[in-house]
Design a protein around this motif. Structure first.
Motif, mmCIF file in Angstrom:
data_model
loop_
_atom_site.group_PDB
_atom_site.id
_atom_site.type_symbol
_atom_site.label_atom_id
_atom_site.label_comp_id
_atom_site.label_asym_id
_atom_site.label_seq_id
_atom_site.Cartn_x
_atom_site.Cartn_y
_atom_site.Cartn_z
ATOM 1 N N ASN A 1 0.625 -1.271 -0.302
ATOM 2 C CA ASN A 1 0.120 0.193 -0.255
ATOM 3 C C ASN A 1 1.106 1.151 -0.438
ATOM 4 N N LEU A 2 2.477 0.831 -0.208
ATOM 5 C CA LEU A 2 3.475 1.862 0.196
ATOM 6 C C LEU A 2 3.208 2.678 1.200
ATOM 7 N N LYS B 1 7.326 1.027 -18.343
ATOM 8 C CA LYS B 1 5.847 0.413 -18.228
ATOM 9 C C LYS B 1 5.547 -0.539 -17.340
ATOM 10 N N LEU B 2 6.269 -0.151 -15.954
ATOM 11 C CA LEU B 2 6.666 -1.056 -14.688
ATOM 12 C C LEU B 2 5.569 -0.767 -14.472
ATOM 13 N N PRO B 3 4.860 -1.175 -12.839
ATOM 14 C CA PRO B 3 3.954 -0.779 -12.048
ATOM 15 C C PRO B 3 4.835 -0.397 -10.683
ATOM 16 N N VAL B 4 3.866 0.839 -10.375
ATOM 17 C CA VAL B 4 4.720 1.404 -8.978
ATOM 18 C C VAL B 4 4.736 0.349 -8.248
ATOM 19 N N ARG B 5 5.714 0.543 -7.198
ATOM 20 C CA ARG B 5 5.796 -0.804 -6.264
ATOM 21 C C ARG B 5 6.596 0.371 -5.224
ATOM 22 N N THR B 6 7.016 0.903 -4.891
ATOM 23 C CA THR B 6 7.094 2.452 -3.725
ATOM 24 C C THR B 6 6.859 3.582 -3.983
ATOM 25 N N TYR C 1 10.695 -5.618 -11.123
ATOM 26 C CA TYR C 1 10.183 -4.575 -11.431
ATOM 27 C C TYR C 1 10.747 -3.657 -10.212
ATOM 28 N N TYR C 2 12.314 -3.742 -10.611
ATOM 29 C CA TYR C 2 12.973 -2.474 -9.635
ATOM 30 C C TYR C 2 13.190 -1.242 -10.386
ATOM 31 N N VAL C 3 12.386 -0.617 -10.432
ATOM 32 C CA VAL C 3 12.443 0.642 -11.156
ATOM 33 C C VAL C 3 14.115 1.419 -11.504
ATOM 34 N N MET C 4 14.313 1.254 -9.940
ATOM 35 C CA MET C 4 15.798 2.266 -10.421
ATOM 36 C C MET C 4 16.495 1.713 -10.833
ATOM 37 N N ASP D 1 8.745 5.122 -6.668
ATOM 38 C CA ASP D 1 8.381 4.421 -8.312
ATOM 39 C C ASP D 1 7.975 5.387 -9.505
ATOM 40 N N ALA D 2 7.386 6.753 -9.415
ATOM 41 C CA ALA D 2 6.653 7.672 -10.095
ATOM 42 C C ALA D 2 7.350 8.315 -10.504
ATOM 43 N N ALA D 3 8.405 9.108 -9.258
ATOM 44 C CA ALA D 3 8.799 10.320 -9.699
ATOM 45 C C ALA D 3 10.042 9.800 -10.882
ATOM 46 N N LEU D 4 10.947 8.161 -10.223
ATOM 47 C CA LEU D 4 11.090 7.933 -11.175
ATOM 48 C C LEU D 4 10.957 6.856 -13.061
#
Length: 257
Positions: free
Chosen positions: A40-41, A234-239, A204-207, A242-245
């Motif tokens: 739930n972030l 295209k990756l989901p937001v999981r942290t 799924y690790y955006v960074m 992530d949105a800013a990255l």
């Protein structure tokens, strides 16, 4: 009187054991709550739960590693420098405890490498700063010697190679003169090897995607950077980060296409 005292002591010990047993029974529920908070972030809530777990089970490796990771990520967002430093020091303490209690585990050394990396962001003493820079690689190396496929250890190692190679000449000279034995060989190629390995195990690790794309771009391979960035957006937001990255990745992608 002596018998009463012995009986009272026995009752006290039994009660303490019962409380300890009852607390241990709550561990699976607490871990589930912490996981749900992360989903739930709500990383601060998750961190608070892991702290509760560590009161019950001080040497629990999973909780120590998660407390390290979440102290690093929540500390990164704190606006006050001293609060950030205190939180990163907490991360370092959790990681040091992980190494002390689980010296056989790759995750322990990964956690210490991660916390050391965060300390480089707040440390002002040059000698300590250089030591933390050294500790990042030393502990990432130890983690990968134990488990070469540990995704997050590959990320820390890969980012270290990227950042060392990305330093301007003045910073490189300063590090070279203070780094015991000289800075180990680094290259964008070596950064890419580690970051690609992280991508295999942490898809799924955006960074990781962002640092990997920057490594490909710095290594004069824009087509690979574009390929990685197209996957990143295209990756989901999981942290919470992530949105800013992903926004940063999209801007980079737009500049390359």
């Amino acid at each position: 009187m002596k018998k009463i005292r012995i009986f009272s002591t026995a009752i006290f010990l039994l009660a303490a054991l019962f409380v300890q047993y009852a607390a241990a029974q709550n561990l699976p529920l607490l871990f589930k709550q912490a996981t749900n908070a992360e989903i739930n972030l709500n990383e601060q809530q998750a961190l608070d739960i892991y702290k509760k777990i560590l009161v019950i089970a001080p040497d629990n490796l999973n909780a120590l590693v998660k407390a390290t990771e979440l102290s690093c990520s929540t500390g990164e967002r704190l606006p006050i420098a001293n609060d950030k430093r205190i939180t990163f020091q907490s991360a370092l303490a959790y990681a040091q405890r992980a190494v002390a209690t689980h010296p056989e585990a790759a995750e322990s050394y990964y956690a210490l490498a991660l916390a050391s990396a965060k300390m480089t962001e707040v440390e002002k003493d040059r000698k300590l700063l250089v030591q933390y820079v050294k500790d990042i690689k030393t502990n990432a190396d130890k983690a990968l010697n134990i488990n070469p496929n540990l995704g997050m250890a590959n990320f820390v190692e890969g980012r270290w190679h990227y950042e060392m190679n990305n330093l301007n000449w003045a910073k490189k000279l300063a590090l070279k003169t203070m780094y015991p034995g000289g800075i180990p060989p680094t290259s964008y190629d070596s950064a890419i090897v580690y970051l690609e390995k992280c991508r295999q195990t942490q898809p799924y690790y955006v960074m990781n995607y962002l640092i990997l794309a920057k490594s490909y771009q710095a290594n004069n391979n824009p087509s690979k950077a574009i390929e990685v960035l197209k996957q990143l957006v295209k990756l989901p937001v999981r942290t919470p980060d992530d949105a800013a990255l992903k926004t940063e990745g999209q801007k980079m992608l737009d500049s390359l296409e």
